[in-house]
Design a protein around this motif. Structure first.
Motif, PDB file in Angstrom:
ATOM      1  N   ALA A 108      -3.162 -56.749  24.270  1.00 23.83           N
ATOM      2  CA  ALA A 108      -3.974 -57.494  25.231  1.00 23.83           C
ATOM      3  C   ALA A 108      -3.229 -58.699  25.784  1.00 23.83           C
ATOM      4  O   ALA A 108      -3.368 -59.055  26.959  1.00 23.83           O
ATOM      5  N   PRO A 111       0.225 -56.874  28.062  1.00 26.98           N
ATOM      6  CA  PRO A 111       0.010 -55.463  28.399  1.00 26.98           C
ATOM      7  C   PRO A 111       1.216 -54.805  29.051  1.00 26.98           C
ATOM      8  O   PRO A 111       1.394 -53.588  28.933  1.00 26.98           O
ATOM      9  N   GLU A 112       2.052 -55.594  29.695  1.00 24.46           N
ATOM     10  CA  GLU A 112       3.226 -55.029  30.352  1.00 24.46           C
ATOM     11  C   GLU A 112       4.303 -54.601  29.355  1.00 24.46           C
ATOM     12  O   GLU A 112       5.238 -53.885  29.719  1.00 24.46           O
ATOM     13  N   THR A 115       3.476 -49.718  25.800  1.00 20.85           N
ATOM     14  CA  THR A 115       3.300 -48.458  26.530  1.00 20.85           C
ATOM     15  C   THR A 115       2.195 -47.596  25.941  1.00 20.85           C
ATOM     16  O   THR A 115       1.560 -46.829  26.660  1.00 20.85           O
ATOM     17  N   GLU A 207     -10.510 -54.794  26.732  1.00 21.41           N
ATOM     18  CA  GLU A 207     -10.672 -54.779  28.182  1.00 21.41           C
ATOM     19  C   GLU A 207      -9.379 -55.147  28.905  1.00 21.41           C
ATOM     20  O   GLU A 207      -9.186 -54.782  30.068  1.00 21.41           O
ATOM     21  N   LYS A 208      -8.477 -55.845  28.227  1.00 21.17           N
ATOM     22  CA  LYS A 208      -7.206 -56.250  28.835  1.00 21.17           C
ATOM     23  C   LYS A 208      -6.092 -55.237  28.610  1.00 21.17           C
ATOM     24  O   LYS A 208      -5.036 -55.342  29.239  1.00 21.17           O
ATOM     25  N   VAL A 209      -6.316 -54.277  27.716  1.00 24.62           N
ATOM     26  CA  VAL A 209      -5.284 -53.288  27.409  1.00 24.62           C
ATOM     27  C   VAL A 209      -5.145 -52.311  28.571  1.00 24.62           C
ATOM     28  O   VAL A 209      -6.134 -51.751  29.048  1.00 24.62           O
ATOM     29  N   GLN A 210      -3.936 -52.094  29.013  1.00 21.38           N
ATOM     30  CA  GLN A 210      -3.687 -51.227  30.164  1.00 21.38           C
ATOM     31  C   GLN A 210      -3.189 -49.842  29.776  1.00 21.38           C
ATOM     32  O   GLN A 210      -3.277 -48.905  30.572  1.00 21.38           O
ATOM     33  N   CYS A 211      -2.671 -49.686  28.571  1.00 23.21           N
ATOM     34  CA  CYS A 211      -2.005 -48.448  28.173  1.00 23.21           C
ATOM     35  C   CYS A 211      -2.973 -47.473  27.501  1.00 23.21           C
ATOM     36  O   CYS A 211      -4.113 -47.827  27.172  1.00 23.21           O
ATOM     37  N   ARG A 237      -9.851 -47.962  28.294  1.00 23.79           N
ATOM     38  CA  ARG A 237      -9.756 -47.295  29.594  1.00 23.79           C
ATOM     39  C   ARG A 237      -9.176 -45.890  29.458  1.00 23.79           C
ATOM     40  O   ARG A 237      -9.548 -44.990  30.194  1.00 23.79           O
ATOM     41  N   HIS A 238      -8.251 -45.744  28.537  1.00 24.28           N
ATOM     42  CA  HIS A 238      -7.585 -44.457  28.353  1.00 24.28           C
ATOM     43  C   HIS A 238      -7.597 -44.129  26.860  1.00 24.28           C
ATOM     44  O   HIS A 238      -6.543 -44.024  26.238  1.00 24.28           O
TER      45      HIS A 238
END
Length: 268
Positions: A108, A111-112, A115, A207-211, A237-238
């Protein structure tokens, strides 16, 4: 391999291989009163199949120096500092129990740099019973026995990560005693349990996790029951849920199933 993180020597098992910038990296993060060795099968496989591996001893645990992290947030900052020290820009984070919350918070915060996020034997909130919190502080040997009873769903699965017929309760208890004794200045048992119990940022972090996120759960887990992952699963999200036949100590009770799930997820 040792790295200097926040001014302290930090040990990481790498499968006896130097880090190769051309290879992807996976970081394994252990739980309360454990060390890098709980990932022995999984970390060795990844190290010999095209991956850089950093199976870390958290600060104040066994081969790593420094004060043990007093919160999930502090531990997450340590993991990101470890990536900096190792020269790793992006990594797969795999955490078990307390380690899963650490991995979540790190993903979180940066996130960049993450992976894939694998949360093994996880729950949120990760409530620790008052009896275990008190035992970890005042009667740690009794609390170790309690944790081992709650963490295992079988005596000697065929095979375990240490070979067929391994007495899982005994080997786990010996590890926990060794980790506790490795730090004479701080009770890493109580500090870790309190950090789990106090962590209140799980849903906001997810909620901040992008991977992609893997929830790898033991169907007979009494410490972090699969149903206790629902708040995080709903926010991912995934997200993907994989359940194996094991208790909380699923890396040793279902080593192949855990390895295959992590292998397939990391390659996705």
């Amino acid at each position: 391999m040792n790295y200097t993180v926040n001014g302290h020597a930090t040990y990481c098992y790498t499968g006896a291989k130097p880090l190769d910038p051309a290879k992807p990296t996976v970081v394994f993060i252990h739980g309360v009163l454990n060390d890098h060795s709980v990932w022995i099968l999984q970390s060795r496989w990844f190290a010999n199949h095209g991956w850089n591996v950093l199976a870390v001893d958290l600060p104040g645990h066994c081969k790593s120096e420094g004060p043990p992290p007093a919160s999930v947030e502090d531990a997450a900052q340590f993991v990101l500092a470890l990536l900096d020290a190792a020269g790793v820009q992006k990594a797969v984070l795999v955490g078990h129990s307390f380690g899963s919350l650490i991995a979540l918070e790190a993903a979180a915060r940066a996130p960049e740099r993450v992976t894939h996020l694998a949360m093994v034997g996880t729950a949120y909130p990760m409530v620790v019973s008052p009896a275990l919190l008190d035992g970890a502080l005042n009667d740690p040997q009794r609390a170790i026995a309690m944790v081992n009873t709650f963490s295992h769903s079988m005596m000697a699965p065929p095979p375990s990560s240490l070979g067929p017929g391994t007495w899982l309760h005994g080997s786990s208890r010996a590890l926990m005693r060794r980790v506790l004794a490795s730090n004479r200045e701080a009770n890493v048992f109580h500090i870790g349990f309190k950090a789990c119990n106090d962590y209140a940022n799980g849903e906001a972090a997810m909620e901040k996790v992008q991977c992609p996120v893997l929830f790898l759960l033991g169907e007979a887990d009494q410490m972090t029951p699969p149903r206790a992952t629902k708040p995080l699963v709903a926010k991912a999200r995934h997200g993907k849920v994989v359940t194996v036949q094991a208790g909380h100590a699923l890396m040793s009770e279902a080593p192949d199933a855990v390895l295959f799930a992590l292998r397939d997820f990391a390659a996705s």
